[in-house]
Design an enzyme around this catalytic site. Structure first.
Site, mmCIF file in Angstrom:
data_model
loop_
_atom_site.group_PDB
_atom_site.id
_atom_site.type_symbol
_atom_site.label_atom_id
_atom_site.label_comp_id
_atom_site.label_asym_id
_atom_site.label_seq_id
_atom_site.Cartn_x
_atom_site.Cartn_y
_atom_site.Cartn_z
ATOM 1 N N HIS A 270 36.791 56.544 52.930
ATOM 2 C CA HIS A 270 37.074 57.974 52.338
ATOM 3 C C HIS A 270 38.132 58.750 53.346
ATOM 4 O O HIS A 270 37.915 58.361 54.527
ATOM 5 C CB HIS A 270 35.979 59.002 52.074
ATOM 6 C CG HIS A 270 36.212 59.948 51.093
ATOM 7 N ND1 HIS A 270 36.758 61.180 51.566
ATOM 8 C CD2 HIS A 270 36.307 60.388 49.596
ATOM 9 C CE1 HIS A 270 37.047 61.923 50.593
ATOM 10 N NE2 HIS A 270 36.857 61.220 49.335
ATOM 11 N N ASP A 324 32.289 56.976 44.338
ATOM 12 C CA ASP A 324 32.772 55.802 43.313
ATOM 13 C C ASP A 324 31.795 54.738 43.399
ATOM 14 O O ASP A 324 31.817 53.961 42.258
ATOM 15 C CB ASP A 324 34.188 55.573 43.448
ATOM 16 C CG ASP A 324 35.316 56.808 43.052
ATOM 17 O OD1 ASP A 324 34.774 57.294 41.996
ATOM 18 O OD2 ASP A 324 36.114 56.550 43.505
HETATM 19 N N1 ACO Z 1 36.999 48.056 52.769
HETATM 20 C C1 ACO Z 1 37.379 47.597 53.695
HETATM 21 N N2 ACO Z 1 38.021 47.953 54.846
HETATM 22 C C2 ACO Z 1 38.373 49.357 54.654
HETATM 23 C C3 ACO Z 1 38.015 50.057 53.734
HETATM 24 C C4 ACO Z 1 37.372 49.335 52.534
HETATM 25 N N3 ACO Z 1 36.834 50.009 51.421
HETATM 26 N N4 ACO Z 1 38.276 51.217 53.683
HETATM 27 C C5 ACO Z 1 38.925 51.333 55.016
HETATM 28 N N5 ACO Z 1 38.875 50.023 55.350
HETATM 29 C C6 ACO Z 1 39.444 49.788 56.780
HETATM 30 C C7 ACO Z 1 40.676 49.594 56.715
HETATM 31 O O1 ACO Z 1 41.391 48.349 56.662
HETATM 32 C C8 ACO Z 1 41.396 50.104 58.153
HETATM 33 O O2 ACO Z 1 40.926 49.133 59.204
HETATM 34 P P1 ACO Z 1 41.905 48.914 60.274
HETATM 35 O O3 ACO Z 1 41.659 50.173 61.229
HETATM 36 O O4 ACO Z 1 41.381 47.495 60.945
HETATM 37 O O5 ACO Z 1 43.316 48.613 59.898
HETATM 38 C C9 ACO Z 1 40.227 51.340 58.550
HETATM 39 O O6 ACO Z 1 39.243 50.975 57.684
HETATM 40 C C10 ACO Z 1 40.946 52.577 58.137
HETATM 41 O O7 ACO Z 1 41.371 52.604 56.871
HETATM 42 P P2 ACO Z 1 42.318 53.615 56.292
HETATM 43 O O8 ACO Z 1 43.047 53.047 54.972
HETATM 44 O O9 ACO Z 1 43.306 54.167 57.434
HETATM 45 O O10 ACO Z 1 41.521 54.741 55.875
HETATM 46 P P3 ACO Z 1 41.848 56.063 55.074
HETATM 47 O O11 ACO Z 1 40.796 57.153 55.405
HETATM 48 O O12 ACO Z 1 43.204 56.380 54.934
HETATM 49 O O13 ACO Z 1 41.825 55.388 53.733
HETATM 50 C C11 ACO Z 1 40.788 55.139 51.385
HETATM 51 C C12 ACO Z 1 40.596 55.940 52.601
HETATM 52 C C13 ACO Z 1 42.048 54.708 50.930
HETATM 53 C C14 ACO Z 1 39.903 55.784 50.319
HETATM 54 C C15 ACO Z 1 40.304 53.755 51.901
HETATM 55 O O14 ACO Z 1 38.849 53.715 52.382
HETATM 56 C C16 ACO Z 1 40.121 52.610 50.714
HETATM 57 O O15 ACO Z 1 41.051 51.911 50.151
HETATM 58 N N6 ACO Z 1 38.937 52.730 50.036
HETATM 59 C C17 ACO Z 1 38.742 51.827 48.841
HETATM 60 C C18 ACO Z 1 39.133 52.314 47.575
HETATM 61 C C19 ACO Z 1 37.980 53.456 47.055
HETATM 62 O O16 ACO Z 1 36.788 53.491 47.275
HETATM 63 N N7 ACO Z 1 38.777 54.901 46.909
HETATM 64 C C20 ACO Z 1 37.750 55.842 46.222
HETATM 65 C C21 ACO Z 1 37.798 56.978 47.378
HETATM 66 S S1 ACO Z 1 36.604 58.367 46.823
HETATM 67 C C22 ACO Z 1 37.535 59.230 45.751
HETATM 68 O O17 ACO Z 1 38.829 59.026 45.581
HETATM 69 C C23 ACO Z 1 36.673 60.038 44.835
#
Ligand code: ACO
Length: 388
Positions: A270, A324
């Protein structure tokens, strides 16, 4: 062009554009509060109606205030026959979010208060705006349930006034009264999604409202913004993934393979929460209860295993289940079609959207940012026939 280039905040990341007293997310500690009340307390002891009162009026209602508010909401559930006709004319294959958007937009011109508030400040038209807010919130579940039954070729089920907002929605969808646990679960889901600080749809609502447009227009903007997969919708994908995994034993290999391919696991991580999303924790408890009740333990146990592996591998990076991950499962166990997951989010978030509009209108300032012009400063106009 000015010699000094101003900073440009693409996507407004990290930019504070308003003050709010509605909700606060403590991402480090995994805490969510609505006006100071913990989401855990509200989910356990409150109702969607009570939470909406809290968000709109700034305090928890006393018994009399709550009863009155519930009554005002429940008697506004019917939608005009002409709007029912509009819903009937929509293609059965329409995306339910488009139906919700069309339905709310169509309700506007039928609202007797709408012509009297146009362009006026909330201070002048508080009573009228409150009536409009109640109508929008009350009628959204009816729009969705009617359309769902229409597309399934079933008779619509008229709303009842003796059921809660959550129970009545399920009743209109199913044509039967929900069991206590089903109604409670829907109520909890609505409470958990009612507000979440500033996000794309809330901000979009405020942009519309800041022009002193009306609440219908603001909510239509919110629905339109929530429709995008970057905002609503991850719960559908999380559910799809669990179905694909199929059983707990397959979870570890599936997750590892996906991570090795640098793919994301839906329902985890998140932007703000770097700890366990408190809403996911609450829904997980209900998902377990519902899994037992409906004999869907395999789905729940698969989710538990995915969670275990993910926390083991990525917990240290602050990646935990988000709301979610469990909401999709819970809706599925309730028998709600996948394409109605995001509309439920909208039905709930309307409470927060309207609360934010009311709050913003108190000291309304037109939202009008600027974009840094990077195009040419001078171009010679060439007549159409002479262009290459
Ligand atoms: N699965 C695997 N790895 C992940 C995930 C995930 N769901 N989420 C983050 N990471 C990893 C990234 O690959 C990144 O790794 P790195 O440092 O090696 O590059 C690190 O964690 C940080 O990720 P970011 O994308 O920079 O984190 P951010 O806080 O920007 O992203 C987000 C948040 C977009 C929600 C992300 O976690 C994601 O894509 N999750 C899956 C989609 C999801 O579940 N969305 C719902 C959110 S809740 C809502 O909207 C009600």
């Amino acid at each position: 062009m000015a010699s000094e280039v101003p900073p440009v905040y693409i996507g407004l990341k990290g930019i504070y554009v308003a003050k709010t007293a509605l909700s606060y997310i403590d991402g480090e500690r995994g805490r969510l509060i609505y006006r100071g009340y913990s989401i855990e307390d509200l989910a356990e002891h409150s109702s969607f109606e009570e939470v909406t009162y809290l968000l709109w009026f700034g305090k928890l209602p006393n018994r009399k205030e709550l009863e009155e508010f519930k009554e005002n909401l429940s008697r506004e559930r019917e939608i005009p026959d002409d709007v029912v006709d509009i819903l009937r004319k929509l293609p059965k294959s329409s995306h339910p979010m488009d139906v919700l958007k069309t339905g709310v937009a169509a309700l506007g011109p039928f609202d007797p208060d709408l012509p009297n508030i146009w362009g006026q400040h909330i201070h002048e038209k508080r009573t009228e705006n409150l009536r409009i807010a109640i109508r929008i919130l009350s009628k959204m579940p009816t729009i969705m349930a009617y359309f769902h039954r229409m597309r399934e070729g079933k008779e619509i089920v008229r709303p009842r006034t003796d059921l809660s907002h959550a129970a009545n929605f399920l009743y209109m969808m199913w044509g039967r009264e929900p069991k206590e646990i089903e109604a409670k679960l829907m109520d909890v889901a609505l409470i958990l999604h009612a507000d979440h600080g500033f996000n794309a749809s809330t901000f979009a609502c405020l942009v519309t409202a800041s022009t002193l447009s009306d609440l219908y227009s603001a909510v239509v903007t919110g629905i339109s913004t929530l429709k995008g997969p970057l905002h609503g919708g991850a719960n559908e994908q999380a559910l799809k993934m669990l179905m694909e995994i199929g059983s707990p034993e397959r979870a570890r290999d599936y997750v590892k393979a996906k991570l090795e391919r640098k793919e994301r696991i839906m329902g985890f991580g998140h932007r703000v929460y770097k700890a366990y999303d408190p809403r996911a924790r609450i829904l997980k408890k209900y998902a377990e209860m519902l899994a037992k009740e409906t004999g869907q333990e395999n789905l729940f146990n698969t989710a538990l295993e995915v969670e275990k592996v993910m926390i083991e591998l990525l917990g240290k990076k602050g990646i935990f289940p988000n709301v979610d991950f469990y909401s999709g499962q819970v809706y599925h166990m309730l028998g709600i079609p996948t394409d109605i997951f995001t509309p439920i989010f909208a039905i709930s978030r309307t409470s927060g959207w309207i609360g934010h509009v009311f709050e913003y209108w108190e000291e309304n300032v037109l939202i009008r940012p600027r974009a840094l012009y990077v195009g040419p400063m001078e171009a010679k106009y060439i007549p159409l026939d002479e262009r290459l």
